[in-house]
Design an enzyme around this catalytic site. Sequence first.
Site, PDB file in Angstrom:
ATOM      1  N   ASP A   8       8.497  -2.242   3.227  1.00  0.00           N
ATOM      2  CA  ASP A   8       7.743  -3.280   2.506  1.00  0.00           C
ATOM      3  C   ASP A   8       8.105  -3.343   1.013  1.00  0.00           C
ATOM      4  O   ASP A   8       8.862  -4.225   0.611  1.00  0.00           O
ATOM      5  CB  ASP A   8       6.237  -3.087   2.718  1.00  0.00           C
ATOM      6  CG  ASP A   8       5.456  -4.394   2.643  1.00  0.00           C
ATOM      7  OD1 ASP A   8       6.072  -5.472   2.582  1.00  0.00           O
ATOM      8  OD2 ASP A   8       4.206  -4.335   2.659  1.00  0.00           O
ATOM      9  N   GLU A  35      -2.545  -8.123   8.399  1.00  0.00           N
ATOM     10  CA  GLU A  35      -2.479  -7.013   7.447  1.00  0.00           C
ATOM     11  C   GLU A  35      -3.833  -6.943   6.728  1.00  0.00           C
ATOM     12  O   GLU A  35      -4.664  -6.116   7.050  1.00  0.00           O
ATOM     13  CB  GLU A  35      -1.332  -7.209   6.448  1.00  0.00           C
ATOM     14  CG  GLU A  35      -1.250  -6.112   5.400  1.00  0.00           C
ATOM     15  CD  GLU A  35      -0.359  -6.466   4.201  1.00  0.00           C
ATOM     16  OE1 GLU A  35       0.005  -7.643   4.031  1.00  0.00           O
ATOM     17  OE2 GLU A  35      -0.052  -5.547   3.414  1.00  0.00           O
TER      18      GLU A  35
END
Length: 339
Positions: free
Chosen positions: A276, A198
């Site tokens: 998320d 990420e």
Amino acid sequence: MTQSLAPAVVPKAELHVHIEGAASPELVRELAQQNGVDVTGLFAEDGAYAWSDFTQFLAAYDSASRVFRTPQDYTRLSETYLRSIAEQGAIYAELTISPDHAAAAGLSYADYVGGLAEGIYRAREATGIEARMIVVGVRHFGARAVEQVAAQVTARPHPLVTGFGLAGDEAEGHPANFARAFRMAGEAGLGLTAHAGETAGAESVTAALDFLQVSRIGHGVRAIEDTAVVERLARDGIVLEVCPGSNLALGLYGALRFHPVNLLRRAGCRITLNSDDPPFFGTTLGEEYEGCARTFGWSREQCLDITRTAIGAAFCDEDTRGHLLRAVADAAGAPPAPA
Ligand SMILES: [Zn+2]
């Protein structure tokens, strides 16, 4: 008989949502008042969470988390969130939970898990949605702290706690440091996943695969920067918990059309869609599906396939998996939505 003109909702499944990060501003405001917690500066004028860079996001997240003080507060959190995504068509969700966060609020692991589980049961009763929990260690707290989390989880098994993961700052601590914690969790039968690829590059995905025995990677999108890593993900059937809205909100990509989710899918990687920390990133699970379908021209069948992938990779028992896959098959057999 007239056929309904409303498009049949695509059943959805979510593998990657941090439960404190899923708290709506309304619930946080209400609990702040009830529990006498100061949340000055947490909200913008329009009522949404106020933050503009990653550091401020983390501070806002911590500040919102602090309003949850009791098992009952966590029950409201998990029930509210699961009911909200059930309305968007979700039939399954895995909630990422962090005992370190609960401990900061003075709550024991058992009370934290018990409170969240009660919300899961209530949401299932009301909507039929199934849910499980993934306990994460925080990598920037160090290997010892993550091992303590693993020890706690394995010492106090709970039927709804079915996964173990690693969250926190990807720049801190090599995955090798956490191999022992993951071995403990894996031996206890928990499914394994770790955030990688990420904020760090493709090499972080390789390191997570090499050292943590994970079957899934949280995000993993930066694997796209190395063809060999993409090929490995595809070959080994590793599932990516992709969170496009989160990546856009944190500036990894300038627009959804530049996001690699579709390239990864076309390269043979197993892709799921996730929110998320939805209210922080101005997204929802439903919007993740709709945004990708619109931007990449995915058909209804391709969206159903995303859900099948998520259910195939879910950390749940085989009975539940079979029941969920049948629900998707029923929806696939439903008349197609009008154009
Ligand atoms: Zn995450």
